[in-house]
Design a protein around this motif. Structure first.
Motif, PDB file in Angstrom:
ATOM      1  N   PHE A   8     -31.571 -36.424 -36.801  1.00  0.00           N
ATOM      2  CA  PHE A   8     -30.965 -35.238 -37.404  1.00  0.00           C
ATOM      3  C   PHE A   8     -31.535 -35.050 -38.813  1.00  0.00           C
ATOM      4  CE2 PHE A   8     -27.416 -32.601 -39.015  1.00  0.00           C
ATOM      5  CZ  PHE A   8     -27.394 -31.666 -37.997  1.00  0.00           C
ATOM      6  N   GLY A   9     -32.783 -34.572 -38.853  1.00  0.00           N
ATOM      7  CA  GLY A   9     -33.441 -34.352 -40.132  1.00  0.00           C
ATOM      8  C   GLY A   9     -32.908 -33.132 -40.855  1.00  0.00           C
ATOM      9  N   PHE A  10     -32.905 -33.194 -42.182  1.00  0.00           N
ATOM     10  CA  PHE A  10     -32.463 -32.105 -43.048  1.00  0.00           C
ATOM     11  C   PHE A  10     -31.058 -31.612 -42.671  1.00  0.00           C
ATOM     12  CE2 PHE A  10     -37.091 -32.014 -42.926  1.00  0.00           C
ATOM     13  CZ  PHE A  10     -37.410 -32.026 -44.273  1.00  0.00           C
ATOM     14  N   PRO A  11     -30.042 -32.462 -42.763  1.00  0.00           N
ATOM     15  CA  PRO A  11     -28.673 -32.068 -42.385  1.00  0.00           C
ATOM     16  C   PRO A  11     -28.115 -30.946 -43.265  1.00  0.00           C
ATOM     17  CG  PRO A  11     -28.673 -34.191 -43.507  1.00  0.00           C
ATOM     18  CD  PRO A  11     -30.099 -33.870 -43.196  1.00  0.00           C
ATOM     19  N   GLY A  12     -28.647 -30.775 -44.462  1.00  0.00           N
ATOM     20  CA  GLY A  12     -28.172 -29.696 -45.330  1.00  0.00           C
ATOM     21  C   GLY A  12     -28.527 -28.317 -44.818  1.00  0.00           C
ATOM     22  N   PHE A  13     -29.467 -28.251 -43.843  1.00  0.00           N
ATOM     23  CA  PHE A  13     -29.873 -26.980 -43.254  1.00  0.00           C
ATOM     24  C   PHE A  13     -29.217 -26.764 -41.893  1.00  0.00           C
ATOM     25  CE2 PHE A  13     -33.098 -27.889 -46.317  1.00  0.00           C
ATOM     26  CZ  PHE A  13     -33.573 -26.665 -46.758  1.00  0.00           C
ATOM     27  N   ILE A  14     -28.037 -27.346 -41.712  1.00  0.00           N
ATOM     28  CA  ILE A  14     -27.407 -27.321 -40.388  1.00  0.00           C
ATOM     29  C   ILE A  14     -27.201 -25.900 -39.852  1.00  0.00           C
ATOM     30  CG2 ILE A  14     -25.065 -27.421 -41.365  1.00  0.00           C
ATOM     31  CD1 ILE A  14     -24.335 -29.180 -38.912  1.00  0.00           C
ATOM     32  N   LYS A  15     -26.933 -24.925 -40.744  1.00  0.00           N
ATOM     33  CA  LYS A  15     -26.709 -23.550 -40.301  1.00  0.00           C
ATOM     34  C   LYS A  15     -28.009 -22.775 -40.109  1.00  0.00           C
ATOM     35  CE  LYS A  15     -22.139 -23.110 -42.434  1.00  0.00           C
ATOM     36  NZ  LYS A  15     -21.304 -22.331 -43.415  1.00  0.00           N
ATOM     37  N   ASN A  16     -29.069 -23.240 -40.728  1.00  0.00           N
ATOM     38  CA  ASN A  16     -30.346 -22.509 -40.647  1.00  0.00           C
ATOM     39  C   ASN A  16     -31.485 -23.445 -40.254  1.00  0.00           C
ATOM     40  OD1 ASN A  16     -29.359 -19.874 -41.832  1.00  0.00           O
ATOM     41  ND2 ASN A  16     -28.917 -21.233 -43.552  1.00  0.00           N
ATOM     42  N   ARG A  17     -31.179 -24.381 -39.371  1.00  0.00           N
ATOM     43  CA  ARG A  17     -32.184 -25.380 -39.011  1.00  0.00           C
ATOM     44  C   ARG A  17     -33.418 -24.784 -38.363  1.00  0.00           C
ATOM     45  NH1 ARG A  17     -31.664 -30.563 -38.620  1.00  0.00           N
ATOM     46  NH2 ARG A  17     -32.555 -30.726 -36.544  1.00  0.00           N
ATOM     47  N   PRO A  77     -44.615 -32.848 -33.286  1.00  0.00           N
ATOM     48  CA  PRO A  77     -44.206 -32.195 -32.036  1.00  0.00           C
ATOM     49  C   PRO A  77     -42.793 -32.540 -31.610  1.00  0.00           C
ATOM     50  CG  PRO A  77     -46.449 -32.981 -31.833  1.00  0.00           C
ATOM     51  CD  PRO A  77     -45.920 -33.526 -33.130  1.00  0.00           C
ATOM     52  N   LYS A  78     -42.424 -33.812 -31.727  1.00  0.00           N
ATOM     53  CA  LYS A  78     -41.067 -34.244 -31.378  1.00  0.00           C
ATOM     54  C   LYS A  78     -40.034 -33.529 -32.244  1.00  0.00           C
ATOM     55  CE  LYS A  78     -37.581 -36.948 -30.162  1.00  0.00           C
ATOM     56  NZ  LYS A  78     -36.865 -36.784 -28.886  1.00  0.00           N
ATOM     57  N   PHE A  79     -40.316 -33.424 -33.537  1.00  0.00           N
ATOM     58  CA  PHE A  79     -39.398 -32.765 -34.462  1.00  0.00           C
ATOM     59  C   PHE A  79     -39.291 -31.272 -34.158  1.00  0.00           C
ATOM     60  CE2 PHE A  79     -38.849 -30.834 -38.846  1.00  0.00           C
ATOM     61  CZ  PHE A  79     -37.480 -31.045 -38.897  1.00  0.00           C
ATOM     62  N   LEU A  80     -40.411 -30.622 -33.872  1.00  0.00           N
ATOM     63  CA  LEU A  80     -40.416 -29.187 -33.588  1.00  0.00           C
ATOM     64  C   LEU A  80     -39.700 -28.868 -32.280  1.00  0.00           C
ATOM     65  CD1 LEU A  80     -44.057 -28.304 -34.708  1.00  0.00           C
ATOM     66  CD2 LEU A  80     -41.930 -27.660 -35.855  1.00  0.00           C
ATOM     67  N   VAL A  81     -39.874 -29.719 -31.279  1.00  0.00           N
ATOM     68  CA  VAL A  81     -39.156 -29.536 -30.013  1.00  0.00           C
ATOM     69  C   VAL A  81     -37.654 -29.676 -30.246  1.00  0.00           C
ATOM     70  CG1 VAL A  81     -38.714 -30.557 -27.745  1.00  0.00           C
ATOM     71  CG2 VAL A  81     -41.058 -30.236 -28.526  1.00  0.00           C
ATOM     72  N   THR A  92     -36.406 -26.503 -31.899  1.00  0.00           N
ATOM     73  CA  THR A  92     -36.455 -25.327 -31.024  1.00  0.00           C
ATOM     74  C   THR A  92     -35.384 -25.359 -29.951  1.00  0.00           C
ATOM     75  OG1 THR A  92     -38.858 -25.209 -31.386  1.00  0.00           O
ATOM     76  CG2 THR A  92     -37.955 -23.937 -29.537  1.00  0.00           C
ATOM     77  N   PHE A  93     -35.200 -26.521 -29.326  1.00  0.00           N
ATOM     78  CA  PHE A  93     -34.300 -26.605 -28.173  1.00  0.00           C
ATOM     79  C   PHE A  93     -33.047 -27.440 -28.446  1.00  0.00           C
ATOM     80  CE2 PHE A  93     -38.675 -26.148 -26.537  1.00  0.00           C
ATOM     81  CZ  PHE A  93     -38.533 -24.942 -25.857  1.00  0.00           C
ATOM     82  N   ASP A  94     -32.838 -27.798 -29.720  1.00  0.00           N
ATOM     83  CA  ASP A  94     -31.694 -28.643 -30.075  1.00  0.00           C
ATOM     84  C   ASP A  94     -31.672 -29.931 -29.262  1.00  0.00           C
ATOM     85  OD1 ASP A  94     -30.672 -26.862 -32.015  1.00  0.00           O
ATOM     86  OD2 ASP A  94     -29.779 -25.638 -30.430  1.00  0.00           O
ATOM     87  N   LEU A 138     -34.959 -22.204 -39.070  1.00  0.00           N
ATOM     88  CA  LEU A 138     -35.909 -21.669 -40.051  1.00  0.00           C
ATOM     89  C   LEU A 138     -36.964 -22.710 -40.430  1.00  0.00           C
ATOM     90  CD1 LEU A 138     -33.529 -19.705 -42.476  1.00  0.00           C
ATOM     91  CD2 LEU A 138     -35.016 -18.770 -40.691  1.00  0.00           C
ATOM     92  N   LEU A 139     -36.631 -23.986 -40.230  1.00  0.00           N
ATOM     93  CA  LEU A 139     -37.592 -25.046 -40.536  1.00  0.00           C
ATOM     94  C   LEU A 139     -38.769 -25.045 -39.566  1.00  0.00           C
ATOM     95  CD1 LEU A 139     -35.116 -27.981 -41.286  1.00  0.00           C
ATOM     96  CD2 LEU A 139     -36.447 -26.694 -42.947  1.00  0.00           C
ATOM     97  N   ILE A 140     -38.593 -24.393 -38.429  1.00  0.00           N
ATOM     98  CA  ILE A 140     -39.674 -24.349 -37.441  1.00  0.00           C
ATOM     99  C   ILE A 140     -40.925 -23.708 -38.040  1.00  0.00           C
ATOM    100  CG2 ILE A 140     -40.398 -23.345 -35.229  1.00  0.00           C
ATOM    101  CD1 ILE A 140     -37.491 -23.504 -34.326  1.00  0.00           C
ATOM    102  N   ILE A 141     -40.751 -22.650 -38.840  1.00  0.00           N
ATOM    103  CA  ILE A 141     -41.895 -21.907 -39.372  1.00  0.00           C
ATOM    104  C   ILE A 141     -42.763 -22.769 -40.293  1.00  0.00           C
ATOM    105  CG2 ILE A 141     -42.610 -19.914 -40.750  1.00  0.00           C
ATOM    106  CD1 ILE A 141     -40.078 -18.486 -39.763  1.00  0.00           C
ATOM    107  N   PRO A 142     -42.211 -23.354 -41.381  1.00  0.00           N
ATOM    108  CA  PRO A 142     -43.088 -24.137 -42.268  1.00  0.00           C
ATOM    109  C   PRO A 142     -43.700 -25.360 -41.596  1.00  0.00           C
ATOM    110  CG  PRO A 142     -40.784 -24.424 -42.884  1.00  0.00           C
ATOM    111  CD  PRO A 142     -40.827 -23.305 -41.900  1.00  0.00           C
ATOM    112  N   PHE A 143     -42.923 -26.045 -40.749  1.00  0.00           N
ATOM    113  CA  PHE A 143     -43.459 -27.252 -40.130  1.00  0.00           C
ATOM    114  C   PHE A 143     -44.494 -26.918 -39.050  1.00  0.00           C
ATOM    115  CE2 PHE A 143     -39.924 -29.391 -42.210  1.00  0.00           C
ATOM    116  CZ  PHE A 143     -40.475 -30.616 -42.513  1.00  0.00           C
ATOM    117  N   THR A 144     -44.344 -25.779 -38.384  1.00  0.00           N
ATOM    118  CA  THR A 144     -45.364 -25.352 -37.423  1.00  0.00           C
ATOM    119  C   THR A 144     -46.664 -24.999 -38.144  1.00  0.00           C
ATOM    120  OG1 THR A 144     -43.698 -24.503 -35.880  1.00  0.00           O
ATOM    121  CG2 THR A 144     -45.943 -23.683 -35.632  1.00  0.00           C
TER     122      THR A 144
END
Length: 318
Positions: A19-28, A83-87, A90-92, A30-36
């Protein structure tokens, strides 16, 4: 999966949640864009330089073999994390088994040590090229490069295996939530309910031993190179000797400085939030692999020249 107590026996977790970046729980998401974007940049930049080294005959030399090996480590290292983090984003789907976590810890630690070994081999290559130029072709043969690679693999396996084996023997019953986007030994051990002094001591000892040894030998090698270049070489020969070492030293500084920062800051700032710890972890894991390809692609004249030449050929063919 949950820790329960039955007849005073505590069940150890066998599955965890990254559960990375728990402070972004409501907008998690959005992290897909920068990490992708980061993942694409890392893969494209490293694979491009590897491709240029592979297809250009003039770059088929020991130095460029070691550069391509370093960048290959960057590619596989990144592929084991992002890839593991991005999946999961994306799919919780953030679950990871204990075995999967231990494998990731082993692979990340293995690649870090192997990378340091390649940097040491690069320093040796430049030392022989500048300080023993007449013997360079006799020493830096294909078989010797294979031996260096095998020795790096054996060293990494020998040093990392005890730490992972000791970690696997610990019981994890505090929680099954890892507040990070990647399995790290320290993060997993923080969930243990038993004695973790042995795996922690072994991990710290390995990091100190490898870093101090490799950095010392690299600095010694480049000190000899600098001395020889200033004493013997003149004009263009001196500049060439120094320029060939500049990119390697830059990459070495990036790798070891980010490792030092990631080790020191969490121990100094004991009240860091999980998000800050995740950012430090991201800097440690992503910065070197992001910059190495650009340092060699732009800093090494032969690769830069091959790129410029290929662009000119494409322009003329249109």
């Amino acid at each position: 999966m949950e820790g329960v107590t039955t007849n005073e026996t505590i069940t150890s977790h066998t599955e965890f949640v990254l559960f990375g970046f728990p402070g972004f729980i409501k907008n998690r998401k959005l992290l897909i864009i920068p990490f992708t974007v980061i993942y694409i940049i890392i893969m494209v930049a490293n694979l491009f330089v590897i491709h240029r080294i592979f297809v250009i005959p003039s770059l088929h030399s020991p130095m460029y073999f070691l550069i391509s090996l370093l960048l290959t480590i960057n590619v596989t290292y990144t592929a084991s994390i992002l890839p593991k983090f991005l999946v999961g984003l994306t799919f919780d789907w953030n679950q990871i088994t204990l075995a999967g976590c231990l494998i990731q810890i082993f692979y990340i630690s293995f690649m870090s040590l192997f990378e340091s070994g390649v940097m040491l081999s690069m320093a040796l290559d430049r030392f022989i090229a500048v300080c023993r130029p007449l013997r360079y072709n006799d020493i830096m043969t294909s078989s010797f490069l294979v031996q260096l690679s095998v020795a790096g693999i054996a060293r990494s396996t020998l040093f990392i295996s005890p730490m992972v084996i000791l970690t696997a023997s610990v019981r994890f019953c505090r929680s099954n939530i890892i507040l990070n986007f990647v399995c790290e030994n320290a993060g997993l051990l923080s969930l243990a309910c038993g004695d973790t002094s042995k795996p922690q001591a072994v991990g710290l000892m390995v990091r100190i031993l490898v870093t101090v040894t490799d950095v010392s030998l690299i600095l010694l090698s480049y000190s000899c190179i600098l001395y020889t270049a200033l004493k013997i070489a003149v004009g263009k020969a001196r500049r060439k000797a120094l320029n060939t070492c500049g990119a390697h030293l830059t990459v070495a500084m990036i790798i070891y400085l980010t490792a030092l920062i990631s080790s020191v800051i969490p121990r100094v700032q004991t009240h860091m939030t999980p998000d800050v710890q995740n950012i430090i972890s991201a800097i440690y894991h992503m910065t070197p692999v992001s910059l190495n390809a650009f340092v060699y692609g732009l800093g090494v004249k032969e690769i830069r020249r091959s790129f410029t030449k290929s662009r000119k050929n494409k322009t003329m063919s249109r």
